[in-house]
Design an enzyme around this catalytic site. Structure first.
Site, PDB file in Angstrom:
ATOM      1  N   SER A 273       0.830  -1.195   0.000  1.00  0.00           N
ATOM      2  CA  SER A 273       0.000   0.000   0.000  1.00  0.00           C
ATOM      3  C   SER A 273       0.873   1.258   0.000  1.00  0.00           C
ATOM      4  O   SER A 273       1.717   1.423  -0.884  1.00  0.00           O
ATOM      5  CB  SER A 273      -0.966  -0.039   1.194  1.00  0.00           C
ATOM      6  OG  SER A 273      -1.947   0.958   1.094  1.00  0.00           O
ATOM      7  N   ASP A 365      -8.477  -5.013  -6.043  1.00  0.00           N
ATOM      8  CA  ASP A 365      -8.086  -3.948  -5.120  1.00  0.00           C
ATOM      9  C   ASP A 365      -8.940  -2.712  -5.393  1.00  0.00           C
ATOM     10  O   ASP A 365      -8.927  -2.169  -6.492  1.00  0.00           O
ATOM     11  CB  ASP A 365      -6.602  -3.625  -5.321  1.00  0.00           C
ATOM     12  CG  ASP A 365      -6.084  -2.571  -4.357  1.00  0.00           C
ATOM     13  OD1 ASP A 365      -6.869  -2.089  -3.507  1.00  0.00           O
ATOM     14  OD2 ASP A 365      -4.891  -2.232  -4.450  1.00  0.00           O
ATOM     15  N   HIS A 399      -6.962  -5.618  -1.389  1.00  0.00           N
ATOM     16  CA  HIS A 399      -5.838  -4.695  -1.192  1.00  0.00           C
ATOM     17  C   HIS A 399      -4.781  -5.240  -0.245  1.00  0.00           C
ATOM     18  O   HIS A 399      -3.591  -5.223  -0.553  1.00  0.00           O
ATOM     19  CB  HIS A 399      -6.367  -3.354  -0.671  1.00  0.00           C
ATOM     20  CG  HIS A 399      -5.307  -2.299  -0.546  1.00  0.00           C
ATOM     21  ND1 HIS A 399      -4.600  -1.823  -1.632  1.00  0.00           N
ATOM     22  CD2 HIS A 399      -4.829  -1.622   0.538  1.00  0.00           C
ATOM     23  CE1 HIS A 399      -3.736  -0.897  -1.233  1.00  0.00           C
ATOM     24  NE2 HIS A 399      -3.849  -0.765   0.081  1.00  0.00           N
TER      25      HIS A 399
END
Length: 453
Positions: A273, A365, A399
């Protein structure tokens, strides 16, 4: 009769086993009553291997013995995190003709998951508290996973036949944990048990800040010297991240490269991330980074400026009118960032990097367009004569691609957005992705950084 049976059991080896791995209860043998089958007394045992304890990323072998032939049962799992949040899963099974049940061979008939899923009781766990992500905050203590076998197919109504408690650890035996306060650097270094030097890796998490150690501690058990690096909202570091100064990360790189137990000449980066975005920036601006694994990272600065010496990269523009609302009342922000092909000044200059990259991408995601970003990085690198990166895409993965067997976090609070958003992902596909990604990144780092000297 029952008393004498208990006496035999007390004298047997079964009762000498670790209570955390074996549990047994008397329940009645099946009786036929006018065509209906009811379950009478059996001697059910629940076994978990490795016995007693294991590392979180290790698969388990779970079996039940001593059931009646074809007896219907429900298996339940539960754990509490350090904040007291409860995570649970359950699945319905049927014993074989010999009264045995092995999760490696028996498909679940429904519940939190179905089909042949030997580790489903872990990865399918859901939080009792809505939108809560399972995170290990103290790697020096294990998660205690409680397992139960219940009679019948009612997850809350059947008689308990057997139970076990299994410790899931985040430090392999002998792995060393070393707090780091060197200059401005705030981190924790994890070293394998044996003498080094070892290939070194810096581990970066996302926008939540703080210092998360669980991925670094697990990876150190695979032969790497891994430094979990905090970069804001921890100790005396800044409480916010309006500007990410690469000089701080440069100091961390230099510290790890110069450590006597770290093998040179270069090190690796692992980021997810926001940590993936920062890893990309580090590889673009800083020296000494041989290999980088980016898990669902951005190719552009997001939410803050990236700065190195006299150069700055402004954050990509927000498209607030592109924020959608899901049927569950969550925000979907996947379209809410301007393309870095439009906001070109926000594009991280990856073409400067000599790092070898591996991109791990969840194709569902919804935090941002991870697959698009990985493809654009690949195009830009190749356009400048650089090595084509490896990109591995995982269908229906979300994600937060974590180490194996962490439950999917499909939604939660996003600190930059200030609201609950959807992160995407389908639980089973995400679990498959996590197992493969964990092996892929280890193989990549061993290839690019080598093994210990």
């Amino acid at each position: 009769m029952v008393a004498s049976s208990f006496a035999v059991l007390r004298a047997s080896r079964l009762c000498q086993q670790d209570w955390k791995s074996w549990a047994r209860l008397f329940v009645p043998p099946p009786l036929s009553t006018g065509g209906r089958t009811t379950w009478a007394r059996t001697n059910a045992t629940l076994s978990v291997e490795p016995e007693g304890r294991s590392c979180w990323d290790e698969p388990l072998s779970i079996a039940v013995r001593g059931l009646a032939p074809e007896q219907p049962v429900t298996l339940r799992s539960a754990l509490r995190d350090e904040k007291g949040a409860l995570f649970r899963a359950h699945a319905r099974y049927r014993a074989d003709a010999g009264g045995e049940l092995n999760l490696a061979r028996a498909p679940a008939l429904g519940g939190s998951f179905s089909g042949l899923e030997p580790m489903g009781l872990l990865w399918a766990m859901e939080p009792e508290r809505p939108l809560w992500r399972l995170i290990k905050r103290d790697v020096q203590t294990p998660f205690l996973v409680e397992l139960e076998v219940l009679d019948g197919h009612e997850p809350d109504g059947g008689q308990r036949l057997a139970q076990a408690v299994h410790e899931r650890h985040f430090l392999a035996p002998g792995v060393r944990r070393v707090p780091v306060r060197e200059g401005r650097v705030r981190a924790t270094l994890f070293l394998p048990p044996e003498p080094g030097p070892f290939p070194g890796i810096i581990d970066l998490f996302g926008v939540g800040g703080g210092l998360l150690e669980y991925r670094a501690s697990l990876l150190a058990g695979k032969g790497f010297a891994v430094m979990a690096l905090a970069y804001y909202n921890y100790d005396d570091l800044p409480k916010s991240i309006e500007t990410m100064h690469m000089e701080y990360f440069e100091e961390a790189v230099n510290y790890l490269r110069s450590h006597p137990e770290v093998k040179g000449p270069g090190i690796g980066l692992l980021g997810i991330s926001k940590g993936g975005e920062l890893g990309l920036a580090m590889a673009s601006f800083l020296k000494g980074i041989t290999a980088a694994v980016v898990i669902n990272g951005s190719v552009a600065a997001v939410g803050n400026t990236i700065s190195y010496k006299d150069e700055t990269i402004p954050p990509v523009s927000l498209l607030r009118n592109q924020v959608k609302m899901t049927k569950d009342g969550l925000l979907d922000v996947v379209e809410a960032l301007q393309s870095p092909l439009v906001d070109k000044k926000s594009f991280i200059p990856v073409e400067r990097s000599d790092t070898t990259f591996l991109f791990l991408v969840g194709q569902d995601d919804h935090n941002w367009k991870s697959e698009f970003y990985a493809d654009e990085i690949s195009k830009r690198l190749q356009a400048h004569g650089k090595e084509k990166p490896q990109i591995i895409c995982y269908p229906a993965a979300g994600h937060y691609i974590e180490p194996p067997y962490f439950p999917l976090c499909s939604a939660g609070m996003h600190l930059l957005v200030g609201a609950n958003i959807t992160f995407g992902g389908e639980p089973r596909a995400h679990a498959v992705a996590q197992v493969d990604a964990w092996q892929q990144l280890q193989t990549f780092f061993h290839k690019q950084l080598g093994s210990k000297s």
